[in-house]
Design a protein around this motif. Structure first.
Motif, PDB file in Angstrom:
ATOM      1  N   GLU A  72       0.832  -1.212   0.000  1.00  0.00           N
ATOM      2  CA  GLU A  72       0.000   0.000   0.000  1.00  0.00           C
ATOM      3  C   GLU A  72       0.861   1.254   0.000  1.00  0.00           C
ATOM      4  O   GLU A  72       0.501   2.270  -0.592  1.00  0.00           O
ATOM      5  N   LYS A  73       2.010   1.152   0.649  1.00  0.00           N
ATOM      6  CA  LYS A  73       2.920   2.295   0.678  1.00  0.00           C
ATOM      7  C   LYS A  73       3.400   2.598  -0.749  1.00  0.00           C
ATOM      8  O   LYS A  73       3.369   3.747  -1.191  1.00  0.00           O
ATOM      9  N   SER A  74       3.811   1.545  -1.466  1.00  0.00           N
ATOM     10  CA  SER A  74       4.290   1.735  -2.840  1.00  0.00           C
ATOM     11  C   SER A  74       3.181   2.308  -3.704  1.00  0.00           C
ATOM     12  O   SER A  74       3.390   3.196  -4.527  1.00  0.00           O
ATOM     13  N   ARG A  75       1.979   1.768  -3.504  1.00  0.00           N
ATOM     14  CA  ARG A  75       0.850   2.237  -4.300  1.00  0.00           C
ATOM     15  C   ARG A  75       0.590   3.729  -4.062  1.00  0.00           C
ATOM     16  O   ARG A  75       0.343   4.482  -5.003  1.00  0.00           O
ATOM     17  N   LEU A  76       0.660   4.114  -2.800  1.00  0.00           N
ATOM     18  CA  LEU A  76       0.434   5.532  -2.477  1.00  0.00           C
ATOM     19  C   LEU A  76       1.524   6.399  -3.097  1.00  0.00           C
ATOM     20  O   LEU A  76       1.245   7.491  -3.590  1.00  0.00           O
ATOM     21  N   HIS A  77       2.756   5.892  -3.090  1.00  0.00           N
ATOM     22  CA  HIS A  77       3.849   6.637  -3.716  1.00  0.00           C
ATOM     23  C   HIS A  77       3.564   6.851  -5.200  1.00  0.00           C
ATOM     24  O   HIS A  77       3.698   7.946  -5.721  1.00  0.00           O
ATOM     25  N   GLU A  78       3.133   5.753  -5.860  1.00  0.00           N
ATOM     26  CA  GLU A  78       2.808   5.843  -7.292  1.00  0.00           C
ATOM     27  C   GLU A  78       1.702   6.853  -7.549  1.00  0.00           C
ATOM     28  O   GLU A  78       1.719   7.585  -8.529  1.00  0.00           O
ATOM     29  N   GLU A  79       0.724   6.869  -6.628  1.00  0.00           N
ATOM     30  CA  GLU A  79      -0.389   7.812  -6.795  1.00  0.00           C
ATOM     31  C   GLU A  79       0.016   9.238  -6.441  1.00  0.00           C
ATOM     32  O   GLU A  79      -0.775  10.159  -6.589  1.00  0.00           O
ATOM     33  N   GLY A  80       1.219   9.380  -5.923  1.00  0.00           N
ATOM     34  CA  GLY A  80       1.696  10.721  -5.582  1.00  0.00           C
ATOM     35  C   GLY A  80       1.215  11.213  -4.235  1.00  0.00           C
ATOM     36  O   GLY A  80       1.327  12.400  -3.924  1.00  0.00           O
ATOM     37  N   ALA A  81       0.653  10.288  -3.412  1.00  0.00           N
ATOM     38  CA  ALA A  81       0.171  10.703  -2.091  1.00  0.00           C
ATOM     39  C   ALA A  81       1.343  10.792  -1.117  1.00  0.00           C
ATOM     40  O   ALA A  81       2.280  10.012  -1.206  1.00  0.00           O
ATOM     41  N   ALA A  82       1.262  11.745  -0.202  1.00  0.00           N
ATOM     42  CA  ALA A  82       2.336  11.930   0.766  1.00  0.00           C
ATOM     43  C   ALA A  82       2.203  10.933   1.908  1.00  0.00           C
ATOM     44  O   ALA A  82       1.119  10.744   2.458  1.00  0.00           O
ATOM     45  N   VAL A  83       3.321  10.281   2.244  1.00  0.00           N
ATOM     46  CA  VAL A  83       3.363   9.316   3.335  1.00  0.00           C
ATOM     47  C   VAL A  83       4.533   9.696   4.237  1.00  0.00           C
ATOM     48  O   VAL A  83       5.578  10.102   3.744  1.00  0.00           O
ATOM     49  N   GLY A  84       4.338   9.581   5.563  1.00  0.00           N
ATOM     50  CA  GLY A  84       5.398   9.935   6.499  1.00  0.00           C
ATOM     51  C   GLY A  84       6.655   9.107   6.276  1.00  0.00           C
ATOM     52  O   GLY A  84       6.583   7.956   5.854  1.00  0.00           O
ATOM     53  N   GLU A  85       7.797   9.702   6.578  1.00  0.00           N
ATOM     54  CA  GLU A  85       9.061   8.982   6.459  1.00  0.00           C
ATOM     55  C   GLU A  85       9.177   8.001   7.618  1.00  0.00           C
ATOM     56  O   GLU A  85       8.827   8.314   8.740  1.00  0.00           O
ATOM     57  N   ALA A  86       9.712   6.831   7.351  1.00  0.00           N
ATOM     58  CA  ALA A  86      10.066   5.878   8.403  1.00  0.00           C
ATOM     59  C   ALA A  86       8.990   5.713   9.476  1.00  0.00           C
ATOM     60  O   ALA A  86       9.212   6.012  10.641  1.00  0.00           O
ATOM     61  N   VAL A  87       7.815   5.274   9.074  1.00  0.00           N
ATOM     62  CA  VAL A  87       6.748   4.994  10.030  1.00  0.00           C
ATOM     63  C   VAL A  87       7.109   3.721  10.797  1.00  0.00           C
ATOM     64  O   VAL A  87       7.344   2.681  10.188  1.00  0.00           O
ATOM     65  N   GLU A  88       7.182   3.811  12.121  1.00  0.00           N
ATOM     66  CA  GLU A  88       7.529   2.623  12.904  1.00  0.00           C
ATOM     67  C   GLU A  88       6.376   1.615  12.882  1.00  0.00           C
ATOM     68  O   GLU A  88       5.207   1.991  12.944  1.00  0.00           O
ATOM     69  N   VAL A  89       6.748   0.329  12.807  1.00  0.00           N
ATOM     70  CA  VAL A  89       5.745  -0.732  12.810  1.00  0.00           C
ATOM     71  C   VAL A  89       6.035  -1.669  13.974  1.00  0.00           C
ATOM     72  O   VAL A  89       7.152  -2.170  14.116  1.00  0.00           O
TER      73      VAL A  89
END
Lengths: 87, 570
Positions: free
Chosen positions: B410-427
């Motif tokens: 989902e992270k990759s998909r959001l990147h492709e869509e150009g959506a902003a995602v926080g850096e280094a989200v802890e899991v």
């Protein structure tokens, strides 16, 4: 008198909050407004009436409005249905 | 004659005042005829109008004090009250049959209640409860019975009730509620948790208090010890007034700690965080000076509705919490449903043993579309602050890896869509299953953090259902085996340079805090109202002493021995 037929496409049918909003909308007009499904007709201003119809997804309903503001009422109700409930 | 009763301490503080018995009177409605139907119709209309005014007032108050969501309960009630079909049917009956409006209303509402209760739809069954509530309200006006509604009081009282439901608590007026007492419930029941969050002294599990006390009786409630005194004499009153003053003074002193760091007497810093259920809880979080959110339970977003919440709705909820915390950590737990929490619209199979069944992450890994929607909403919200994602009920590494893979996709998909995602989200993962606690070393390599969920960990470790009163004595958070598991998890995380938190009830308990500090816990997450007491306790503790205490506790044979050595120490 205004009359229109709609098909309910909402997953929950005419049950949940959108149905409540529809009843609220109908209550804003003085015209007599009814909703009919499978041969049973009830007052659209009555939440208990509407829910007792048990209209599920894919159900067809006929709405009639009769009174001074029937045109405005039908327009508002059409908008409300198209927004959340069906077409 | 003063009478002392022992219940379960649910929320600290002392209340002294008049009892107010909250119960729905049983109205005896008989079929009776009336001479003049016109007069009876007028009575009916007046009763409906009065009930309407009452509901409007309750709705306005709820909206102001608790927000839109709780106020909606009463909007629904108003809609039922004004229902033309129902009112019309009652009026017709009165006119045609010359019967009392009470009986006519009883007949009409029963018909609707039956109809809705028998529908195969959770939403409709809830509406049946609304109709019951509303017709009861009208009937009481018709009968001229004083309505013992929570909001009808305008003097300060101690509320006594068999139980307090969420809809009762939605109506509770903080201003007039000195304290409350219920017959049933324990420290973790809904009413107890609610009392702590509202900071109202409360005692629960008193079994039969409502039959021992009458409205107007003088009562003392000590929510710190669970003691109740009926009809106290002057000397007893003085003792409790003194306790009340002490408690107020302690609270005042704690208020000063709101902006202070959480630090032991010898300088060990830890993080004191809050558990929340909805963005509405943020007020308490900020007022009590939480340094983070250690557990955001997202299931409330999914409950009390008819379909899954959409991505945008979830995103807004997560973002609002993350933004309000202004850079402080916010651990959001993915959907933890199943077990005792159901979602009617998911149509889950009934299981013989739901706590060991298809729930939480197990459910999400099967229902991947639903899970992906939540992951996307979380990732998008992570751009607005310090968001951390936590998976519940992880039993195996495969589950963790599958969940992480979906997250990565989902992270990759959001990147492709150009959506902003926080850096280094802890899991991270919640540690509540013994297998994960035992194999923590292996898990620690693949997570960024652990959070120990003691409520479930204790019940799984001792195989004692926390809902069952018969085995309640086996539900032992201080059992040495539980402490050993906690130590194992903390040590494993530290060996990998990771951190461990705890988000069960235990993290906020006076007895547990010295032990957990000694075991090296990094983050303590609790009800917001426990934070300041915990911070003030922490300031009196010495980490080197706490370590020795924890070591001794691990060698104890029983939970009782553990509690004993802690109490000797503090």
């Amino acid at each position: 008198m205004e009359q229109k037929t709609f098909t309910i496409t909402a997953e929950t049918g005419l049950h949940a909050r959108p149905a409540t909003q529809l009843v609220n909308k109908a209550g804003q007009f003085s015209s007599e407004i009814n909703i009919e499904s499978r041969g049973k007709s009830v007052n659209l201003k009555s939440i208990m009436g509407v829910m007792s119809l048990g209209v599920g997804k894919g159900g067809e309903v006929i709405i009639t409005a009769d009174g001074n503001d029937e045109k405005e009422a039908m327009e508002a109700i059409t908008n409300q249905i198209q927004e959340e409930l069906g077409e | 004659m003063a009478e002392h009763i022992q219940g379960i301490a649910a929320s600290d503080g002392v209340a002294i005042g008049k009892a107010f018995l909250l119960e729905q009177p049983e109205l005896d409605i008989q079929k009776e005829t009336v001479a003049n139907a016109e007069d009876e119709l007028e009575n009916f209309q007046a009763a409906v109008a009065n009930a309407g005014k009452e509901l409007e007032a309750i709705r306005a108050k709820t909206l102001e004090q608790q927000g839109e969501e709780n106020a909606e309960i009463f909007s629904a009630h108003l809609l039922v009250l004004e229902d033309p079909e129902m009112l019309g049917a009652v009026e017709t009956k009165v006119k045609d049959e010359h019967i009392t409006a009470s009986y006519a209303l009883h007949e009409v509402s029963s018909m609707y209640i039956d109809m809705f209760e028998n529908m195969d739809n959770e939403y409709m069954r809830e509406r049946a409860a609304d109709i019951k509530d509303v017709s009861q309200r009208i009937l009481m006006h018709l009968a001229g019975v004083e309505n013992t509604s929570l909001t009808a009081t305008d003097e300060e009282v101690i509320i006594l009730s068999h139980d307090l439901t969420p809809s009762d608590t939605a109506q509770l007026d903080r201003q007039y509620t000195l304290g409350f007492v219920t017959n049933i419930g324990g420290r973790t029941s809904h009413s107890a948790i609610m009392a702590r969050s509202l900071e109202i002294p409360a005692v629960v599990g008193t079994k039969d208090m409502t039959s021992r006390v009458q409205s107007g009786d003088l009562l003392i409630v000590d929510g710190g010890t669970g003691e109740l005194v009926i009809d106290p004499d002057e000397a007893t009153m003085d003792t409790y007034r003194e306790r009340q003053r002490e408690h107020e003074a302690k609270k005042e002193a704690q208020k000063k700690l709101v902006g202070e760091p959480s630090i032991s007497a010898d300088g060990q810093r830890v993080e004191l965080a809050a558990n929340i259920g909805t963005p509405n809880d943020m007020k308490g979080v900020l007022e009590n000076g939480a340094e983070g959110i250690g557990l955001y339970r997202t299931e409330f977003l999914y409950m009390g509705r008819d379909s899954l919440p959409e991505e945008d709705e979830q995103f807004e909820a997560y973002r609002s919490v993350v933004e309000k915390m202004n850079g402080a950590p916010v651990v959001i737990r993915t959907l933890d449903i199943g077990g005792d929490k159901e979602l009617p619209y998911l149509d889950l199979p009934e299981e013989l043993n739901p706590f060991l069944g298809f729930r939480a992450l197990r459910l999400c890994l099967e229902n991947t579309e639903m899970f992906r929607t939540q992951l996307r909403a979380l990732l998008r919200a992570s751009n607005y602050g310090n968001l951390k994602i936590m998976f519940p009920m992880v039993a195996t590494l495969e589950e963790l890896r599958s969940a992480k893979a979906l997250l990565q996709e989902e992270k990759s998909r959001l990147h492709e869509e150009g959506a902003a995602v926080g850096e280094a989200v802890e899991v991270g993962i919640m540690v509540e299953i013994p297998s994960t606690a035992v194999a923590a070393t292996q898990f620690a390599k693949e997570v960024d953090f652990f959070s120990i969920g003691t409520n479930d960990l204790v019940q799984y470790t001792l195989a004692a259902d926390r809902m069952s009163e018969r085995v309640a004595h086996l539900y032992q958070p201080y059992h040495p085996a539980v402490l050993q598991l906690i130590k194992n998890v903390i040590d494993a995380s530290h060996a990998e340079g990771k951190w461990t938190g705890m988000c069960g009830e235990m993290a906020g308990e006076t007895t547990a805090i010295p032990l957990l500090l000694g075991l090296g816990l990094d983050e303590f997450s609790m009800s917001a109202s426990s934070i300041l007491p915990a911070r003030s306790q922490l300031a009196t503790l010495n980490v080197t002493v706490a370590r020795e205490l924890a070591e001794r506790a691990l060698t104890c044979g029983t939970a009782d021995e553990v509690e004993k050595i802690v109490h000797e120490h503090v």
